[in-house]
Design a protein around this motif. Structure first.
Motif, PDB file in Angstrom:
ATOM      1  N   GLY B  33       0.844  -1.193   0.000  1.00 45.84           N
ATOM      2  CA  GLY B  33       0.000   0.000   0.000  1.00 45.84           C
ATOM      3  C   GLY B  33       0.869   1.229   0.000  1.00 45.84           C
ATOM      4  N   PRO B  34       0.535   2.254  -0.817  1.00 44.96           N
ATOM      5  CA  PRO B  34      -0.581   2.306  -1.769  1.00 44.96           C
ATOM      6  C   PRO B  34      -0.559   1.125  -2.730  1.00 44.96           C
ATOM      7  N   SER B  85      -1.400   9.771   7.024  1.00 48.98           N
ATOM      8  CA  SER B  85      -0.981   8.375   6.893  1.00 48.98           C
ATOM      9  C   SER B  85      -1.159   7.638   8.216  1.00 48.98           C
ATOM     10  N   ASN B 213      -5.465   2.242   3.402  1.00 50.00           N
ATOM     11  CA  ASN B 213      -4.873   1.774   2.148  1.00 50.00           C
ATOM     12  C   ASN B 213      -4.077   0.482   2.237  1.00 50.00           C
ATOM     13  N   ALA B 219      -7.835   4.119  -0.982  1.00 54.22           N
ATOM     14  CA  ALA B 219      -6.733   5.005  -1.360  1.00 54.22           C
ATOM     15  C   ALA B 219      -6.063   5.535  -0.092  1.00 54.22           C
ATOM     16  N   PRO B 220      -4.778   5.902  -0.161  1.00 61.77           N
ATOM     17  CA  PRO B 220      -4.115   6.429   1.030  1.00 61.77           C
ATOM     18  C   PRO B 220      -4.554   7.860   1.356  1.00 61.77           C
ATOM     19  N   GLY B 221      -4.501   8.220   2.638  1.00 62.74           N
ATOM     20  CA  GLY B 221      -4.839   9.588   3.043  1.00 62.74           C
ATOM     21  C   GLY B 221      -5.738   9.674   4.262  1.00 62.74           C
ATOM     22  N   VAL B 267     -10.716  10.814  -0.990  1.00 60.23           N
ATOM     23  CA  VAL B 267     -10.171   9.602  -0.365  1.00 60.23           C
ATOM     24  C   VAL B 267     -11.229   8.963   0.540  1.00 60.23           C
TER      25      VAL B 267
END
Lengths: 396, 396
Positions: B33-34, B85, B213, B219-221, B267
């Motif tokens: 991940g991502p 993160s 993620n 999705a990352p964030g 996100v």
């Protein structure tokens, strides 16, 4: 009964409008961000990139380069990207760059200035607060007096554009005063960065924080700090936080171009695209003119409907405009919000405690048709509550 | 010259493959991940939502509800979403929930455990570190001994799945030991949440941090923390950071369902979709079986090519597998990375300082064809460097 019938007729009219908008699926965000992004920006988010892959490293480098151009930053200034909202960058800037113990002057004329006070106090700085009216720009002479009165103040922190009201403070005047007196000025430029031209280098700013989703018109999730290299390079181990440590974040970028912790890759791709679009548009001056044109249409339209703006035109920025909530019979601001929201049109609530207000954002991928549609929706609401009968209006 | 010619032939073959992949435009991310998100998740990011608009509030509520289901969390547990993160959530958890001054035992068998030590030390906790081999699971008996030896230790912090190696520690055993001794256990479950079934409530965890993620395949964030209400409700003013203050973050969500600071709206929409897809897939047990199947194919394929795994199968999680870098003639790991990256296939570097390793992720929207394609690309590289001649291989 007649009233109910009229209401229903209007409801039907609204239903048609609602259907059209829902089919389009697009929300009109008259907000200060998250805002309407361009289709290119949204499309950029539909690709998965690995955070350690060279294509993503190139995205990061391209973003840094563009941001430096927007900031007119020379080589003596570093730019450090950070995950999270704009507040994260403001806290990272203050927590990483200001010595502890030290004394800081915080200039406050809105909610974001108050937030800076909370951050500075939380991390143990000695805070001198200079509060002034949220409807007036910060008076640079007051800043000079405060600095001359207390020589132990090493740093000044201010908000450039107060999203609370949409007011823009005189950054250049305050920067000059701080520079002349040898104090470090740190700026929260969330609502002006990319929307008002200025040079971080020429102003000699010690630090400046901003984010991806206001005048740059990217997606939310990335923030960043510009910092004088001579300052940030002395800040190892200073930050109160590991995640928000700008020195370590910079060191990681410098060592291999990669993020220290997992970045929001899709949001970064969106920001890279948004910055290219800013460039194509003609840079910050062109962006400012577009936002100003939007603002002019919004202000003229609302004034035509007899709404009053809160602050003077001379200090009104082009990100967001604050209107007073009128005391008209039957007018309910929550009803207006909901009525427009049902049509996929979103106004923004006020943030002042002193006076009932609402706000209308001028930024993002909105055009004159969109503004016209929004104003027409407001007008329909005013007709429905019996407010608009005799008002002569110019064409929207 | 012959070597160059062979190289060029292989280059041509690779060029075809590269073209195919570039046309597809899709990167295969064998990373922790991502990662590769589904097309539904990516499509969810193509819509702009206002952060204060009711549709977005519903997105937030839906995410919270799904996360609680994944965590098997009862009403005595709060879930608090956070921008940034996973490390931001880990720091927010430790900084917001652990009393200062107090003594904490940090269990370390990898880089993420070391990161927790840095966070705990930075915010001024008194830290007892229990380090053990990164190739072995944490020994629960050692934890019991450490807690029995020092009664002043109030809290224990551990990593469930160490992404450093892919090793999964025995959460249940450590949780039982902590619970029996009346200590609070805080868990970094970044690499296991959504990929291994467990109940935050049944384990009696004081806190648990994870992100959007990894096994959730968003999705990352976005990151988030589960916390015992009886603990978090006593934590007003405790956090070292304004941005990472979970008490204030929770209070804002509780008051009107809105985020305290601008959320990454796109996100969040992606995460909401990813959680619905997890549900449709059959929840965490089904997700785990899919990841395990990917891992089995990856491990079998690499072993077939005579690579060795670093850790024992019994403690190997299904997020990422660590392989030893072989000392074969002509084998250069950087060359392999680049060769595959040119074909849009991304392996992940190792993170151990003791031993040269590389890692291959097993999660995300990848299927057997993708794994086959990756293994074939590795095989082609091995042929090119003259490694593969006589090895008999089973069909991939």
């Amino acid at each position: 009964l007649l009233f109910v019938k009229t209401l229903n007729q209007n409801r039907d009219e609204n239903d048609d409008m609602r259907l059209q908008n829902n089919l389009a699926g697009r929300k009109l965000l008259f907000t200060p961000g998250p805002l309407n992004t361009s289709s290119a920006v949204r499309t950029a988010m539909t690709r998965d990139l690995g955070s350690r892959d060279s294509e993503f490293t190139e995205v990061t480098q391209a973003v840094e380069k563009h941001l430096r151009t927007v900031a007119q930053a020379g080589s003596e200034v570093a730019v450090v990207l950070l995950q999270g909202s704009g507040t994260f960058a403001v806290e990272a800037m203050i927590g990483s760059l200001l010595p502890r113990p030290s004394r800081v002057l915080v200039l406050v004329n809105g909610a974001y200035g108050e937030r800076i006070v909370r951050i500075a106090e939380r991390i143990g700085l000695s805070v001198e607060i200079q509060r002034s009216s949220p409807t007036q720009a910060i008076n640079p002479r007051d800043v000079a007096r405060a600095l001359d009165r207390d020589e132990t103040i090493q740093s000044v922190v201010m908000v450039h554009g107060e999203t609370t009201t949409g007011l823009v403070n005189d950054l250049e005047a305050v920067a000059t005063i701080a520079r002349q007196r040898g104090r470090n000025l740190f700026v929260d430029a969330m609502s002006t960065f990319g929307g008002i031209p200025f040079s971080v280098s020429e102003l000699g700013l010690a630090g400046l924080a901003a984010s991806s989703n206001k005048c740059l018109e990217g997606a939310p999730g990335i923030s960043f700090v510009f910092a004088q290299r001579r300052i940030i390079e002395c800040c190892q181990g200073r930050s109160h936080s590991v995640s928000l440590d700008l020195f370590e974040q910079m060191r990681q970028f410098d060592s291999n171009g990669q993020w220290r912790f997992t970045p929001p890759t899709h949001v970064m791709a969106a920001l890279a695209t948004a910055l290219v679009q800013l460039d194509i548009e003609g840079g910050v001056p062109a962006r400012m003119r577009r936002h100003q044109a939007n603002r002019a249409a919004i202000v003229a339209g609302f004034r035509d409907l007899e709404f009053d703006t809160l602050i003077e035109d001379g200090v009104q920025g082009s990100v967001i405009v604050t209107f007073k909530i009128p005391a008209w019979t039957n007018f309910r601001i929550e009803e207006l919000y909901c009525d427009l929201a049902d049509q996929n049109i979103h106004l923004y609530p006020g943030k002042l405690t002193e006076e009932p207000t609402f706000r209308v954002g001028c930024i993002g991928d909105i055009n004159c048709n969109d503004i016209g549609r929004m104003l027409s929706a407001v007008e329909r609401y005013l007709r429905r509550i019996g407010r608009l009968k005799d008002i002569r209006r110019s064409a929207v």
